[in-house]
Design a protein around this motif. Structure first.
Motif, PDB file in Angstrom:
ATOM      1  N   GLU A   1       0.827  -1.205   0.234  1.00  9.28           N
ATOM      2  CA  GLU A   1      -0.017  -0.051   0.009  1.00  9.28           C
ATOM      3  C   GLU A   1       0.853   1.408   0.150  1.00  9.28           C
ATOM      4  O   GLU A   1       0.663   2.075  -0.764  1.00  9.28           O
ATOM      5  CB  GLU A   1      -0.910   0.118   1.289  1.00  9.28           C
ATOM      6  N   ALA A   2       1.983   1.240   0.946  1.00 13.00           N
ATOM      7  CA  ALA A   2       2.597   2.346   0.919  1.00 13.00           C
ATOM      8  C   ALA A   2       3.466   2.522  -0.544  1.00 13.00           C
ATOM      9  O   ALA A   2       3.492   3.686  -1.063  1.00 13.00           O
ATOM     10  CB  ALA A   2       3.996   2.246   1.850  1.00 13.00           C
ATOM     11  N   PHE A   3       3.885   1.581  -1.231  1.00 13.97           N
ATOM     12  CA  PHE A   3       4.505   1.724  -2.668  1.00 13.97           C
ATOM     13  C   PHE A   3       3.355   2.346  -3.414  1.00 13.97           C
ATOM     14  O   PHE A   3       3.669   3.019  -4.369  1.00 13.97           O
ATOM     15  CB  PHE A   3       4.772   0.266  -2.981  1.00 13.97           C
ATOM     16  N   VAL A   4       2.250   1.681  -3.515  1.00 17.86           N
ATOM     17  CA  VAL A   4       0.987   2.325  -4.271  1.00 17.86           C
ATOM     18  C   VAL A   4       0.946   3.902  -4.006  1.00 17.86           C
ATOM     19  O   VAL A   4       0.748   4.389  -5.149  1.00 17.86           O
ATOM     20  CB  VAL A   4      -0.282   1.482  -4.165  1.00 17.86           C
ATOM     21  N   ARG A   5       0.708   4.140  -2.967  1.00 16.90           N
ATOM     22  CA  ARG A   5       0.873   5.681  -2.636  1.00 16.90           C
ATOM     23  C   ARG A   5       1.895   6.493  -3.208  1.00 16.90           C
ATOM     24  O   ARG A   5       1.688   7.564  -3.756  1.00 16.90           O
ATOM     25  CB  ARG A   5       0.774   5.965  -1.075  1.00 16.90           C
ATOM     26  N   MET A   6       3.197   5.800  -3.054  1.00 21.07           N
ATOM     27  CA  MET A   6       4.362   6.366  -3.662  1.00 21.07           C
ATOM     28  C   MET A   6       4.244   6.723  -5.132  1.00 21.07           C
ATOM     29  O   MET A   6       4.407   7.618  -5.651  1.00 21.07           O
ATOM     30  CB  MET A   6       5.625   5.604  -3.225  1.00 21.07           C
ATOM     31  N   LEU A   7       3.512   5.693  -5.777  1.00 22.89           N
ATOM     32  CA  LEU A   7       3.491   5.932  -7.376  1.00 22.89           C
ATOM     33  C   LEU A   7       2.452   6.929  -7.554  1.00 22.89           C
ATOM     34  O   LEU A   7       2.544   7.550  -8.607  1.00 22.89           O
ATOM     35  CB  LEU A   7       2.880   4.565  -7.752  1.00 22.89           C
ATOM     36  N   ARG A   8       1.324   6.694  -6.851  1.00 21.28           N
ATOM     37  CA  ARG A   8       0.166   7.562  -7.060  1.00 21.28           C
ATOM     38  C   ARG A   8       0.812   9.235  -6.720  1.00 21.28           C
ATOM     39  O   ARG A   8       0.245   9.936  -7.476  1.00 21.28           O
ATOM     40  CB  ARG A   8      -1.080   7.494  -6.078  1.00 21.28           C
ATOM     41  N   ASP A   9       1.490   9.401  -5.861  1.00 19.13           N
ATOM     42  CA  ASP A   9       1.879  10.782  -5.566  1.00 19.13           C
ATOM     43  C   ASP A   9       3.210  11.107  -6.349  1.00 19.13           C
ATOM     44  O   ASP A   9       3.831  12.200  -5.780  1.00 19.13           O
ATOM     45  CB  ASP A   9       2.169  11.071  -4.037  1.00 19.13           C
ATOM     46  N   GLU A  10       3.727  10.285  -7.192  1.00 19.02           N
ATOM     47  CA  GLU A  10       4.969  10.482  -7.829  1.00 19.02           C
ATOM     48  C   GLU A  10       5.102  11.841  -8.578  1.00 19.02           C
ATOM     49  O   GLU A  10       6.151  12.607  -8.700  1.00 19.02           O
ATOM     50  CB  GLU A  10       5.291   9.315  -8.762  1.00 19.02           C
ATOM     51  N   SER A  11       4.080  12.195  -9.143  1.00 17.86           N
ATOM     52  CA  SER A  11       3.936  13.473 -10.101  1.00 17.86           C
ATOM     53  C   SER A  11       4.003  14.452  -9.252  1.00 17.86           C
ATOM     54  O   SER A  11       4.375  15.664  -9.752  1.00 17.86           O
ATOM     55  CB  SER A  11       2.686  13.313 -10.996  1.00 17.86           C
ATOM     56  N   SER A  12       3.751  14.560  -8.079  1.00 17.28           N
ATOM     57  CA  SER A  12       3.702  15.833  -7.110  1.00 17.28           C
ATOM     58  C   SER A  12       4.704  16.044  -6.302  1.00 17.28           C
ATOM     59  O   SER A  12       4.783  17.021  -5.581  1.00 17.28           O
ATOM     60  CB  SER A  12       2.194  15.777  -6.160  1.00 17.28           C
ATOM     61  N   ASN A  13       5.680  15.047  -6.312  1.00 17.33           N
ATOM     62  CA  ASN A  13       6.741  15.238  -5.480  1.00 17.33           C
ATOM     63  C   ASN A  13       8.212  14.471  -6.043  1.00 17.33           C
ATOM     64  O   ASN A  13       7.891  14.090  -7.244  1.00 17.33           O
ATOM     65  CB  ASN A  13       6.777  14.601  -3.897  1.00 17.33           C
ATOM     66  N   SER A  14       9.301  14.689  -5.511  1.00 18.27           N
ATOM     67  CA  SER A  14      10.224  13.793  -5.992  1.00 18.27           C
ATOM     68  C   SER A  14      10.539  12.347  -5.663  1.00 18.27           C
ATOM     69  O   SER A  14      11.779  12.214  -6.022  1.00 18.27           O
ATOM     70  CB  SER A  14      11.595  14.944  -5.479  1.00 18.27           C
ATOM     71  N   ALA A  15       9.634  11.938  -4.935  1.00 15.47           N
ATOM     72  CA  ALA A  15       9.947  10.574  -4.483  1.00 15.47           C
ATOM     73  C   ALA A  15       9.637   9.445  -5.394  1.00 15.47           C
ATOM     74  O   ALA A  15       8.501   8.894  -5.328  1.00 15.47           O
ATOM     75  CB  ALA A  15       9.318  10.245  -3.235  1.00 15.47           C
ATOM     76  N   SER A  16      10.369   9.195  -6.556  1.00 18.69           N
ATOM     77  CA  SER A  16      10.170   8.306  -7.569  1.00 18.69           C
ATOM     78  C   SER A  16      11.031   7.006  -7.109  1.00 18.69           C
ATOM     79  O   SER A  16      12.058   7.106  -6.563  1.00 18.69           O
ATOM     80  CB  SER A  16      10.712   8.704  -8.805  1.00 18.69           C
TER      81      SER A  16
ATOM     82  N   ASN B   1      13.288   4.011  -6.544  1.00 18.25           N
ATOM     83  CA  ASN B   1      14.555   3.530  -7.131  1.00 18.25           C
ATOM     84  C   ASN B   1      14.749   2.048  -6.907  1.00 18.25           C
ATOM     85  O   ASN B   1      13.802   1.235  -6.650  1.00 18.25           O
ATOM     86  CB  ASN B   1      15.746   4.415  -6.536  1.00 18.25           C
ATOM     87  N   GLU B   2      15.784   1.520  -7.394  1.00 17.13           N
ATOM     88  CA  GLU B   2      16.019   0.107  -7.251  1.00 17.13           C
ATOM     89  C   GLU B   2      15.917  -0.558  -5.950  1.00 17.13           C
ATOM     90  O   GLU B   2      15.494  -1.623  -5.867  1.00 17.13           O
ATOM     91  CB  GLU B   2      17.548  -0.254  -7.844  1.00 17.13           C
ATOM     92  N   TYR B   3      16.197   0.292  -4.809  1.00 15.98           N
ATOM     93  CA  TYR B   3      16.119  -0.264  -3.705  1.00 15.98           C
ATOM     94  C   TYR B   3      14.714  -0.228  -3.175  1.00 15.98           C
ATOM     95  O   TYR B   3      14.380  -1.192  -2.146  1.00 15.98           O
ATOM     96  CB  TYR B   3      17.209   0.720  -2.621  1.00 15.98           C
ATOM     97  N   THR B   4      13.847   0.632  -3.634  1.00 18.06           N
ATOM     98  CA  THR B   4      12.349   0.648  -3.360  1.00 18.06           C
ATOM     99  C   THR B   4      11.814  -0.382  -3.940  1.00 18.06           C
ATOM    100  O   THR B   4      11.086  -1.278  -3.379  1.00 18.06           O
ATOM    101  CB  THR B   4      11.730   1.840  -3.767  1.00 18.06           C
ATOM    102  N   PHE B   5      11.910  -0.810  -5.280  1.00 16.84           N
ATOM    103  CA  PHE B   5      11.761  -2.152  -5.897  1.00 16.84           C
ATOM    104  C   PHE B   5      12.176  -3.480  -5.218  1.00 16.84           C
ATOM    105  O   PHE B   5      11.238  -4.384  -5.049  1.00 16.84           O
ATOM    106  CB  PHE B   5      12.098  -2.058  -7.298  1.00 16.84           C
ATOM    107  N   SER B   6      13.413  -3.317  -4.809  1.00 15.89           N
ATOM    108  CA  SER B   6      13.809  -4.466  -4.153  1.00 15.89           C
ATOM    109  C   SER B   6      13.307  -4.759  -2.689  1.00 15.89           C
ATOM    110  O   SER B   6      12.889  -5.850  -2.609  1.00 15.89           O
ATOM    111  CB  SER B   6      15.237  -4.107  -3.689  1.00 15.89           C
ATOM    112  N   ALA B   7      12.785  -3.757  -2.097  1.00 19.83           N
ATOM    113  CA  ALA B   7      12.014  -3.749  -0.847  1.00 19.83           C
ATOM    114  C   ALA B   7      10.634  -4.391  -0.845  1.00 19.83           C
ATOM    115  O   ALA B   7      10.234  -5.095  -0.534  1.00 19.83           O
ATOM    116  CB  ALA B   7      12.040  -2.436  -0.213  1.00 19.83           C
ATOM    117  N   VAL B   8      10.185  -3.765  -2.003  1.00 20.24           N
ATOM    118  CA  VAL B   8       8.498  -4.215  -2.175  1.00 20.24           C
ATOM    119  C   VAL B   8       8.437  -5.436  -2.829  1.00 20.24           C
ATOM    120  O   VAL B   8       7.306  -6.242  -2.493  1.00 20.24           O
ATOM    121  CB  VAL B   8       7.868  -2.868  -2.917  1.00 20.24           C
ATOM    122  N   ILE B   9       9.428  -5.943  -3.663  1.00 12.81           N
ATOM    123  CA  ILE B   9       9.333  -7.284  -4.399  1.00 12.81           C
ATOM    124  C   ILE B   9       9.479  -8.322  -3.178  1.00 12.81           C
ATOM    125  O   ILE B   9       8.784  -9.379  -3.182  1.00 12.81           O
ATOM    126  CB  ILE B   9      10.477  -7.496  -5.008  1.00 12.81           C
TER     127      ILE B   9
END
Length: 362
Positions: A154-169, A171-179
């Motif tokens: 859910e936190a990852f989905v929120r991050m993607l949803r809010d991606e256009s409005s902030n700088s938190a895109s 990265n490889e470590y985010t994907f590694s964690a959510v996988i």
């Protein structure tokens, strides 16, 4: 200023001793000089030295810690696994009003997450007004660490949803964690979606993402997919090799596991096998009752200094026990540095399976 810049340049090019010499010979160190010293030692893995220098800085007259110095000290505490020292630095940050500075807050969250205090890590991230990619990644990893997979996703989905409005895109470590949040068989479909997302962003072949995907697919029994990612990965480390070997071992494919191990040992850029690699292969030997191969691996474990690692020791006891060589199992068990329930269980099961009921009860 010149001496600090020179020391920083030396440190970043791997010439740490020269950097330390320059800084030690600087007569009047300012906060930038001290911070360079602490950060350089922390980056080089000399975390205890970094914290000693941080303590020296605090005692130095006319020098006040700033956010960069505190962040460097917190990073050293995290790397050294010293939560008590980290809490002391946290208290200093709060006293100086630095704990809300984004990169200090990130360092605090990473410290607590790494030291197992996940609730405090989550609380630290929760107090941040604006979360950058480091904060979001720490949040996701902390949820995964405590088995809260749905909240991580859910936190990852929120991050993607809010991606256009902030700088938190991500990265490889985010994907590694959510996988890592994808649960076993049920997670295969979700893992494929994350795989596709990472591929679209050009991140699927990075080492951390590739290793997480190999582990996910292997855990789900999708060995062909795991092997394809492993083969396509540009940079394979010991985690990559151990994960794919473990995947084949868990499926009982001993021949393929040992073929990969042989390939690993002859690969010029591959590091030495670690405890995970050897434990996986010992489990293959136990299942196939391949005692000769197991003894050779045991000798390799001794040569690598891994014989007394709890994971290796318990795998050895299990292998010798299942192969009927209880005398060897007992030697390994008797030479343990400290007790662990896995080794005890392996010994009890070994005796029980071979009709040694008295020894099992003892």
């Amino acid at each position: 200023f010149v001496s600090t810049a020179l020391a920083d340049a030396y440190a970043k090019t791997g010439r740490l001793e020269l950097a330390l010499q320059v800084l030690d010979e600087t007569p009047h160190k300012n906060v930038v000089s001290w911070t360079t010293l602490v950060a350089s030692l922390a980056r080089a893995g000399r975390r205890h030295d970094a914290l000693r220098r941080f303590a020296e800085m605090r005692r130095a007259s006319g020098v006040t810690c700033d956010s960069h110095a505190c962040a460097a000290a917190l990073t050293a505490c995290a790397g050294a696994g010293l939560p008590s020292r980290g809490r002391e630095v946290h208290a200093l940050c709060a006293k100086l009003g630095l704990d809300a500075v984004p990169f200090v807050a990130n360092a605090l969250a990473a410290l607590y997450a790494r030291c197992g205090d996940v609730d405090r890590a989550l609380a630290t991230v929760g107090r941040m007004g604006t979360r950058d990619v480091a904060a979001c990644t720490t949040l996701i990893a902390s949820y995964v660490q405590t088995g809260r997979a749905e909240e991580a996703i859910e936190a990852f989905v929120r991050m993607l949803r809010d991606e256009s409005s902030n700088s938190a895109s991500p990265n490889e470590y985010t994907f590694s964690a959510v996988i890592a949040a994808c649960p076993n068989i049920e997670g295969a479909y979700l893992g494929e979606q994350l795989h596709a997302q990472a591929a679209r962003r050009g991140l699927s072949h990075t080492r951390s993402v590739a290793n997480s995907l190999i582990k996910l697919y292997a855990r789900c029994g999708r060995l062909s997919a795991a092997d394809a990612i492993f083969r396509e990965s540009d940079v394979k480390d010991v985690v990559s090799w151990s994960t794919i070997i473990s995947g084949y071992a868990q499926e009982g494919l001993g021949e393929e596991s040992f073929a990969l191990f042989s390939e690993m040992r002859h690969h010029s850029s591959c590091p030495r096998p670690n405890e995970f690699t050897l434990a996986s292969l010992f489990s293959v030997c136990a299942s196939a009752a391949s005692l000769d191969a197991g003894r050779q691996l045991h000798a390799l474990a001794v040569a690598a200094g891994l014989e007394h690692h709890v994971m290796v020791r318990s795998a050895l006891v299990n292998m010798y026990g299942k192969s009927g060589s209880m005398s060897d199992a007992n030697v390994v068990f008797s030479n343990r540095a400290k007790d662990d329930v896995i080794s005890w269980t392996a010994m009890i099961v070994g005796h029980a399976e071979h009709g040694h009921s008295k020894e099992a009860f003892e």
